[in-house]
Design a protein around this motif. Structure first.
Motif, mmCIF file in Angstrom:
data_model
loop_
_atom_site.group_PDB
_atom_site.id
_atom_site.type_symbol
_atom_site.label_atom_id
_atom_site.label_comp_id
_atom_site.label_asym_id
_atom_site.label_seq_id
_atom_site.Cartn_x
_atom_site.Cartn_y
_atom_site.Cartn_z
ATOM 1 N N MET A 144 40.544 76.560 70.980
ATOM 2 C CA MET A 144 40.268 77.815 70.045
ATOM 3 C C MET A 144 40.814 77.754 68.767
ATOM 4 S SD MET A 144 41.228 81.588 71.421
ATOM 5 C CE MET A 144 40.971 82.950 70.396
ATOM 6 N N ILE A 145 40.025 78.624 67.785
ATOM 7 C CA ILE A 145 40.281 78.201 66.420
ATOM 8 C C ILE A 145 41.566 79.397 65.975
ATOM 9 C CG2 ILE A 145 39.222 78.604 64.027
ATOM 10 C CD1 ILE A 145 36.700 77.488 64.988
ATOM 11 N N SER A 146 42.559 78.729 65.458
ATOM 12 C CA SER A 146 43.526 79.612 65.075
ATOM 13 C C SER A 146 43.320 79.999 63.452
ATOM 14 C CB SER A 146 44.990 78.892 65.245
ATOM 15 O OG SER A 146 45.014 77.746 64.116
ATOM 16 N N LYS A 147 44.219 80.906 63.077
ATOM 17 C CA LYS A 147 44.073 81.332 61.888
ATOM 18 C C LYS A 147 44.392 80.250 60.613
ATOM 19 C CE LYS A 147 48.878 83.301 61.050
ATOM 20 N NZ LYS A 147 49.557 84.509 60.891
ATOM 21 N N ASN A 148 45.334 79.121 61.121
ATOM 22 C CA ASN A 148 45.547 77.994 60.400
ATOM 23 C C ASN A 148 44.410 77.004 60.062
ATOM 24 O OD1 ASN A 148 48.129 79.112 59.746
ATOM 25 N ND2 ASN A 148 48.807 78.105 61.798
ATOM 26 N N CYS A 149 43.238 77.140 60.982
ATOM 27 C CA CYS A 149 42.248 76.080 61.113
ATOM 28 C C CYS A 149 41.311 76.384 59.745
ATOM 29 C CB CYS A 149 41.335 76.337 62.384
ATOM 30 S SG CYS A 149 42.041 75.798 63.753
ATOM 31 N N LEU A 150 40.728 75.362 59.531
ATOM 32 C CA LEU A 150 39.977 75.444 58.258
ATOM 33 C C LEU A 150 38.558 76.110 58.563
ATOM 34 C CD1 LEU A 150 41.663 72.582 57.687
ATOM 35 C CD2 LEU A 150 39.746 71.743 56.424
ATOM 36 N N SER A 151 38.356 76.782 57.416
ATOM 37 C CA SER A 151 36.998 77.853 57.460
ATOM 38 C C SER A 151 35.827 76.585 57.418
ATOM 39 C CB SER A 151 36.940 78.355 56.391
ATOM 40 O OG SER A 151 36.739 77.708 54.976
ATOM 41 N N GLU A 152 34.597 77.126 58.013
ATOM 42 C CA GLU A 152 33.490 76.271 57.958
ATOM 43 C C GLU A 152 33.165 75.655 56.483
ATOM 44 O OE1 GLU A 152 31.621 74.771 60.281
ATOM 45 O OE2 GLU A 152 32.826 76.003 61.798
ATOM 46 N N GLN A 153 33.409 76.511 55.535
ATOM 47 C CA GLN A 153 33.010 76.054 54.096
ATOM 48 C C GLN A 153 34.189 75.296 53.611
ATOM 49 O OE1 GLN A 153 32.107 79.126 51.080
ATOM 50 N NE2 GLN A 153 33.255 78.040 49.499
ATOM 51 N N ASP A 154 35.630 75.526 54.255
ATOM 52 C CA ASP A 154 36.489 74.323 53.665
ATOM 53 C C ASP A 154 36.382 73.198 54.243
ATOM 54 O OD1 ASP A 154 37.830 76.061 51.948
ATOM 55 O OD2 ASP A 154 39.554 76.570 53.615
ATOM 56 N N LEU A 155 35.850 73.027 55.673
ATOM 57 C CA LEU A 155 35.295 71.767 56.215
ATOM 58 C C LEU A 155 34.353 71.121 55.348
ATOM 59 C CD1 LEU A 155 35.295 72.342 59.964
ATOM 60 C CD2 LEU A 155 36.691 70.645 59.177
ATOM 61 N N VAL A 166 45.992 68.146 50.767
ATOM 62 C CA VAL A 166 46.928 67.559 51.332
ATOM 63 C C VAL A 166 47.563 68.479 52.590
ATOM 64 C CG1 VAL A 166 49.543 66.660 51.282
ATOM 65 C CG2 VAL A 166 47.972 66.380 49.660
ATOM 66 N N ALA A 167 47.672 69.619 52.223
ATOM 67 C CA ALA A 167 47.763 70.643 53.487
ATOM 68 C C ALA A 167 46.791 70.487 54.437
ATOM 69 C CB ALA A 167 48.005 72.048 52.701
ATOM 70 N N HIS A 168 45.443 70.551 53.939
ATOM 71 C CA HIS A 168 44.409 70.507 55.027
ATOM 72 C C HIS A 168 44.385 69.221 55.728
ATOM 73 C CE1 HIS A 168 42.721 73.461 52.076
ATOM 74 N NE2 HIS A 168 42.747 74.293 53.154
ATOM 75 N N ASP A 218 47.054 67.277 62.756
ATOM 76 C CA ASP A 218 47.661 67.943 64.136
ATOM 77 C C ASP A 218 46.532 68.398 64.782
ATOM 78 O OD1 ASP A 218 49.988 67.111 63.129
ATOM 79 O OD2 ASP A 218 50.377 69.119 62.007
ATOM 80 N N CYS A 219 45.378 69.255 64.251
ATOM 81 C CA CYS A 219 44.589 70.144 65.059
ATOM 82 C C CYS A 219 43.327 69.407 65.614
ATOM 83 C CB CYS A 219 44.136 71.376 64.204
ATOM 84 S SG CYS A 219 42.912 72.346 65.031
ATOM 85 N N LEU A 220 43.370 69.527 67.040
ATOM 86 C CA LEU A 220 42.072 68.617 67.678
ATOM 87 C C LEU A 220 40.874 69.378 67.151
ATOM 88 C CD1 LEU A 220 41.319 66.278 69.565
ATOM 89 C CD2 LEU A 220 41.730 68.096 71.357
#
Lengths: 213, 151
Positions: B1-12, B24-26, B32-34
């Motif tokens: 499940m996508i958490s609030k820390n996950c990258l948005s579609e645009q960010d991806l 770097v943060a991303h 860490d995020c599968l």
């Protein structure tokens, strides 16, 4: 393929048009043109033709129209040469002009399609319009043409601005900042357009793959 | 499940194109995020399937383009010369006609200039005699006559 020995395929997106001041050779050609030597302009046209038509073709997807756009870009260059101060390279100027011409072309085409219910996707793909690396394998050649046709169809459903921004970023390798400069937009706007274009293309292409299955 | 820390579609999308600031943060999050890694992998897969748009330009294309551009420029030049000569002829004809007609316009004006005088004279003829109007006694008699007629 013997034809490829005489052909040039522009496959180096990032280095297509390096930015910066006009180089010495170009400066000399410009000086010749200013002194009334038209052969200097011919040299410029010959040097940039492949790149300009290539860009126009990637943007509009039609060889004939791409050649027309390239011709118009060169005619505008000829008109602008007396005012050319050398702040940008001829190639960069042509790149920007061709992009703007392509956006205008795509907008006109969109209006034409709306008015006349013209369906471009029914047209047969131009067999010599693109270089496919499928060799002499007819199945792979067909698949390549089919993929091209699907991409063109999907691209044509995007807005002209999204279409151009996606092509400039994905195929031309231009940074979003450069695209924003070329099109006179904010970088944030370009980012949003790129994202919408990618999302739309993925949806379209996924639907197409499902159709095949 | 996508958490609030996950990258948005645009960010991806921007991350894929190397256009994401503070990547770097991303990148740390992606490590860490599968879920985000899977989403990025799907994006890569889809975009990698897009066909190449390599334009094949033949060696003679430059020469052909130079010839067609040159022809267009000459054609524009040829179109420009008749237009310029036609406008030059028109200007010349205008100048000639003005110079020929202007001396004749002055007599016309001199003929026309007495006309207002003539009109003024004819107006004066129509006007009643002012001296007649100034004769108050006569006016009083006229008034008396009209009163008698009224009775």
């Amino acid at each position: 393929m013997p034809a490829t020995t005489a052909a040039t395929i522009d496959t180096l997106p990032a280095s297509r048009y390096p930015r910066g001041m006009v180089n010495v050779e170009e400066q000399a050609i410009l000086e010749r043109i200013r002194n009334g030597d038209e052969s200097g302009f011919e040299l410029l046209v010959k040097e940039h033709t492949g790149k300009v038509i290539g860009l126009a073709w990637r943007l509009v997807g039609n060889r004939e129209d791409a050649e027309d756009l390239a011709q118009e870009a060169f005619l505008r260059l000829h008109r602008s040469l007396p005012q050319f101060r050398g702040e940008s390279q001829i190639g960069t100027w042509l790149y920007r002009t061709t992009t703007h011409l392509a956006i205008d072309y795509l907008r006109r085409e969109r209006i034409k399609r709306k008015i006349f219910f013209f369906r471009q996707d029914n047209e047969a793909p131009d067999p010599v319009a693109f270089a496919c690396d499928s060799g002499s394998n007819p199945i792979r050649e067909f698949q390549s043409q089919e993929a091209m046709r699907t991409l063109r169809k999907s691209l044509s459903r995007l807005s002209s601005r999204q279409q151009v921004i996606f092509t400039l970023r994905h195929y031309e390798g231009l940074a979003l900042k450069e695209i924003a400069e070329h099109l006179g937009l904010k970088t944030g706007t370009v980012k949003a357009h790129l994202h919408r274009a990618v999302t739309q293309l993925r949806l379209e292409l996924a639907a197409y793959r499902e159709e095949l299955i | 499940m996508i958490s609030k820390n996950c990258l948005s579609e645009q960010d991806l999308t921007l991350y894929y194109y190397g256009e994401l600031s503070a990547s770097v943060a991303h990148a740390d999050h992606l490590a860490d995020c599968l879920i985000c890694r899977k989403r990025l992998s799907a994006l890569r897969h889809d975009l990698a399937k897009l066909p190449n748009l390599n334009y094949e330009s033949d060696a003679a294309a430059g020469t052909r383009m130079a010839a067609s551009v040159s022809e267009k420029l000459n054609k524009r030049h040829r179109n420009w010369i008749p237009a310029l000569s036609a406008s030059a002829i028109a200007v010349f004809a205008l100048v000639i006609s003005i110079s020929v007609w202007s001396p004749q316009r002055q007599p016309v004006q001199s003929v026309q200039s007495p006309a207002p005088l003539h009109d003024a004279l004819s107006l004066n003829e129509d006007m009643p005699d002012i001296e007649f109007l100034e004769d108050l006694e006569l006016l009083k008699e006229l008034e008396l006559l009209s009163q008698i007629e009224g009775v």
